[in-house]
Design a protein around this motif. Sequence first.
Motif, short mmCIF file in Angstrom:
data_model
loop_
_atom_site.label_atom_id
_atom_site.label_comp_id
_atom_site.label_asym_id
_atom_site.label_seq_id
_atom_site.Cartn_x
_atom_site.Cartn_y
_atom_site.Cartn_z
N ALA A 1 0.83 -1.21 0.00
CA ALA A 1 0.00 0.00 0.00
C ALA A 1 0.87 1.26 0.00
O ALA A 1 0.61 2.21 -0.74
CB ALA A 1 -0.93 0.00 1.21
N GLN A 2 1.91 1.26 0.81
CA GLN A 2 2.80 2.41 0.86
C GLN A 2 3.53 2.59 -0.47
O GLN A 2 3.75 3.71 -0.92
CB GLN A 2 3.81 2.23 1.99
N ARG A 3 3.89 1.47 -1.10
CA ARG A 3 4.57 1.53 -2.39
C ARG A 3 3.69 2.21 -3.44
O ARG A 3 4.18 2.89 -4.33
CB ARG A 3 4.92 0.12 -2.84
N LEU A 4 2.39 2.01 -3.31
CA LEU A 4 1.45 2.59 -4.27
C LEU A 4 0.95 3.97 -3.84
O LEU A 4 0.03 4.52 -4.44
CB LEU A 4 0.27 1.65 -4.50
N GLY A 5 1.54 4.53 -2.79
CA GLY A 5 1.27 5.92 -2.44
C GLY A 5 0.28 6.15 -1.32
O GLY A 5 -0.10 7.30 -1.06
N ILE A 6 -0.17 5.08 -0.63
CA ILE A 6 -1.06 5.28 0.52
C ILE A 6 -0.24 5.86 1.67
O ILE A 6 0.76 5.27 2.09
CB ILE A 6 -1.72 3.96 0.95
N THR A 7 -0.64 7.03 2.14
CA THR A 7 0.05 7.73 3.21
C THR A 7 -0.71 7.57 4.52
O THR A 7 -1.92 7.82 4.56
CB THR A 7 0.19 9.23 2.88
N PHE A 8 -0.02 7.15 5.56
CA PHE A 8 -0.66 6.99 6.87
C PHE A 8 -0.54 8.30 7.64
O PHE A 8 0.44 8.57 8.32
CB PHE A 8 -0.01 5.83 7.63
N ARG A 9 -1.57 9.12 7.51
CA ARG A 9 -1.56 10.44 8.15
C ARG A 9 -1.96 10.37 9.62
O ARG A 9 -1.52 11.20 10.42
CB ARG A 9 -2.50 11.38 7.40
N ALA A 10 -2.79 9.40 9.97
CA ALA A 10 -3.19 9.24 11.37
C ALA A 10 -2.02 8.67 12.16
O ALA A 10 -1.36 7.72 11.73
CB ALA A 10 -4.40 8.31 11.47
N GLU A 11 -1.75 9.25 13.31
CA GLU A 11 -0.61 8.83 14.12
C GLU A 11 -0.68 7.35 14.48
O GLU A 11 0.34 6.64 14.44
CB GLU A 11 -0.54 9.68 15.38
N SER A 12 -1.87 6.85 14.81
CA SER A 12 -2.00 5.44 15.19
C SER A 12 -1.69 4.52 14.01
O SER A 12 -1.04 3.47 14.18
CB SER A 12 -3.41 5.17 15.70
N ASP A 13 -2.13 4.90 12.81
CA ASP A 13 -1.83 4.10 11.62
C ASP A 13 -0.35 4.09 11.31
O ASP A 13 0.24 3.05 11.00
CB ASP A 13 -2.60 4.64 10.41
N ALA A 14 0.26 5.26 11.38
CA ALA A 14 1.69 5.37 11.08
C ALA A 14 2.51 4.55 12.07
O ALA A 14 3.50 3.90 11.70
CB ALA A 14 2.12 6.83 11.11
N SER A 15 2.08 4.56 13.34
CA SER A 15 2.79 3.79 14.36
C SER A 15 2.68 2.29 14.11
O SER A 15 3.67 1.56 14.19
CB SER A 15 2.23 4.14 15.75
N PHE A 16 1.49 1.82 13.77
CA PHE A 16 1.28 0.40 13.49
C PHE A 16 2.13 -0.03 12.29
O PHE A 16 2.79 -1.08 12.31
CB PHE A 16 -0.20 0.14 13.20
N ALA A 17 2.12 0.79 11.24
CA ALA A 17 2.86 0.46 10.03
C ALA A 17 4.36 0.42 10.28
O ALA A 17 5.08 -0.38 9.67
CB ALA A 17 2.54 1.46 8.93
N ALA A 18 4.83 1.26 11.18
CA ALA A 18 6.27 1.34 11.43
C ALA A 18 6.75 0.30 12.43
O ALA A 18 7.86 -0.24 12.28
CB ALA A 18 6.62 2.74 11.94
N LYS A 19 5.94 -0.02 13.43
CA LYS A 19 6.43 -0.84 14.55
C LYS A 19 6.06 -2.32 14.45
O LYS A 19 6.86 -3.19 14.75
CB LYS A 19 5.93 -0.26 15.86
N ASN A 20 4.82 -2.62 14.09
CA ASN A 20 4.43 -4.04 14.04
C ASN A 20 3.42 -4.31 12.92
O ASN A 20 2.30 -4.77 13.17
CB ASN A 20 3.85 -4.49 15.39
N PRO A 21 3.80 -4.05 11.67
CA PRO A 21 2.87 -4.27 10.55
C PRO A 21 2.50 -5.74 10.38
O PRO A 21 1.43 -6.05 9.86
CB PRO A 21 3.64 -3.74 9.34
N GLU A 22 3.38 -6.65 10.83
CA GLU A 22 3.09 -8.07 10.68
C GLU A 22 1.88 -8.52 11.49
O GLU A 22 1.28 -9.57 11.23
CB GLU A 22 4.32 -8.90 11.05
N ASP A 23 1.49 -7.72 12.50
CA ASP A 23 0.33 -8.05 13.32
C ASP A 23 -0.93 -7.27 12.92
O ASP A 23 -1.96 -7.38 13.59
CB ASP A 23 0.63 -7.76 14.81
#
Length: 679
Positions: free
Chosen positions: A475-497
């Motif tokens: 999703a990030q490769r195709l330009g989806i930007t995680f603007r919400a802090e909670s989304d950005a945190s999930f994507a950065a720290k534990n996307p596998e879950d």
Amino acid sequence: MCGVLAGLALAAAAFPANAALGLGIKAVSDTFVELPSDLKTPPPAQRTYLYANDGKTLITSFYDVNRVDVPLDQIAPALQKGIVAAEDARFFEHGGVDVRSVVRAFVANGRGGSVEQGASTLTMQYVRNVLKTDPDLTEQQREAATAETAGRKLQEMRYAVALEKQLSKEEILNRYLNIAYFGAGAYGAAAASERYFSKSPADLTLAEAALLAGLVQSPDSDSPIGGDKNRALERRSYVLDQMAKTGAITTAEADAAKKEPLTLHPKEQPNGCTASAQNQWGFFCDYVKQWWMQQAAFGATEADREQALLRGGYSIVTSLDPDIQKTAQRQTLTVYGYGNKRAVPMAMVEPGTGRVLAMAVNRHYGLNGTMNQLIAGGGDINGYQAGSSFKMFTMLAALEAGMPLDTAFDAPARIVSQYPGSGPGTCNGYWCPANATPSWMDGRRTMWDGFGRSVNTYFVWLEQQVGADKAVEMAQRLGITFRAESDASFAAKNPEDWGSFTLGVAATTPLDLANAYATVAAEGMYCEPLPVVSITDSNGAKVAAADPRCKRVISEDVARAATDAARCPVGQQSAFGRCNGGTADQVGQILGNRSVAGKTGSSEDNSTETFVGFTPQVAAAAIAVNPDDPQDHVGSAVQAEVIVAVARTMAAALKGQPAEAFTPPSEQIAGEGRSRLPQ
């Protein structure tokens, strides 16, 4: 200063006029040190124009100084002659300083004990105007440029003499006419002609030109707009008399022009997005400005970029198509009207370039402070959940990992996933989502009908096979930007879950979503969203920031395979005949014989309803939502209206264009003839 004037006065008394002129100029120029670079090449302080994609339809302009440069041959000769006659009758004879005027002013001011006459030539006035508007100077330095002191006057004279050695009289006159202030917020002949008479400076009549020429002495108090109309007419008569006196016009012409009534056709140049020519274009305009502020080509800092926009004199041809925008706006209003608390922001993008063709929403930009970027996000807008439209990213990740389209799974009504969870929707500590319509969705599914029927349990299972982190990264490769802090945190720290990611729990925007699907339509070429077609600076040079910035992010075959599956939701058939039901069948009917693909999305409890569709030529997305209250669920009934609104906008955008077909994927990635579980 008195010493200089006295010296020049004695010179005038002792020598013939021409000799005194030569001595006066020499006295001033001998003390000259160095000409400031801004006088050689004045800093651009012109308004920037924003046009639709035809390069002619004005959206708005941006400026803090209402000014635009025009060449001398585009300024009526009457205005050129009027300015010279009224302000500096000997302009074409002196060398920057008019000694005769200096002596006359010295004598008059000496007798009166106060400053009753000035001696500024047009060249000296031009010098003063440049210095007092130079953005590179401090406020104190700009004030010093207009201070009534002997030192300032002497420096002005030095600069004027030096400037005349480097520029022709015509160039100095042109520069003066482009920088002089004419009142009512108008700087330069072009802005003044437009402000007072709604015409170009080339089309000014003698009476109009004389009126403008008379304003430069006291532009605000003498202005017929907000000032003294009688005084404006008095100044017009003065200019006409001076023109007749210098032979620029005849006495009869002057008398006839004096008799003309004061006829104004005032026009105020729009400034900023709230003043856009069409209020429905305000959100697009806002996005252009947001994009501009991120481009290093226009300055190292945001402050620099804003100054470039307001003072740079750029001509920006945007990618906005007025016809498509009109349709998009009309279609959003079929879902929710202007007064509705709910919104349906919509964006359309061109695959292969990233150019944004339309941005519509059922809001009036600027009305009652409505300026939140509901379509592209930013500021207070993080975006909205787009539901099952995010299944596309899981499918792409699986295809890229080598899993073919015919990867099969017996999808149950509910699946107990491997992802830990708590609260509602969990089973014994694990997230366990269910299908929305079990009777229609359960059973053995592949990517084709799993995507077509939007089978939650199939895609949660598929996500487990490939890894949730791979879906997030796709999703990030195709330009989806995680603007919400909670989304950005999930994507950065534990996307596998992040198991629920495939069901679209992350906030996104219609623009991001449309552009992500445009990447699939462009067979894996991602292009940054781009709201412009071309940009030229004040000198007419092209700015490269307007060029598309594209890169391959997925292989052609993977993109083609995903497209083939995405034909199922919209009532069309895949290249391998494997579609057997979709959630947006009406799209195929609306688009007729065109190849089209897309996906619906409903977030939990139908809090939002989404549709994104694409053809080889356009991609569009819309989300029904209450942007101010996530708890206000829009309900499932509105989904059909969103689908139709997007499909009709796409059909209108494609009208007159040839019908292009999708390229089928390879048999290998389709897995045609085989049905297998991943190894």
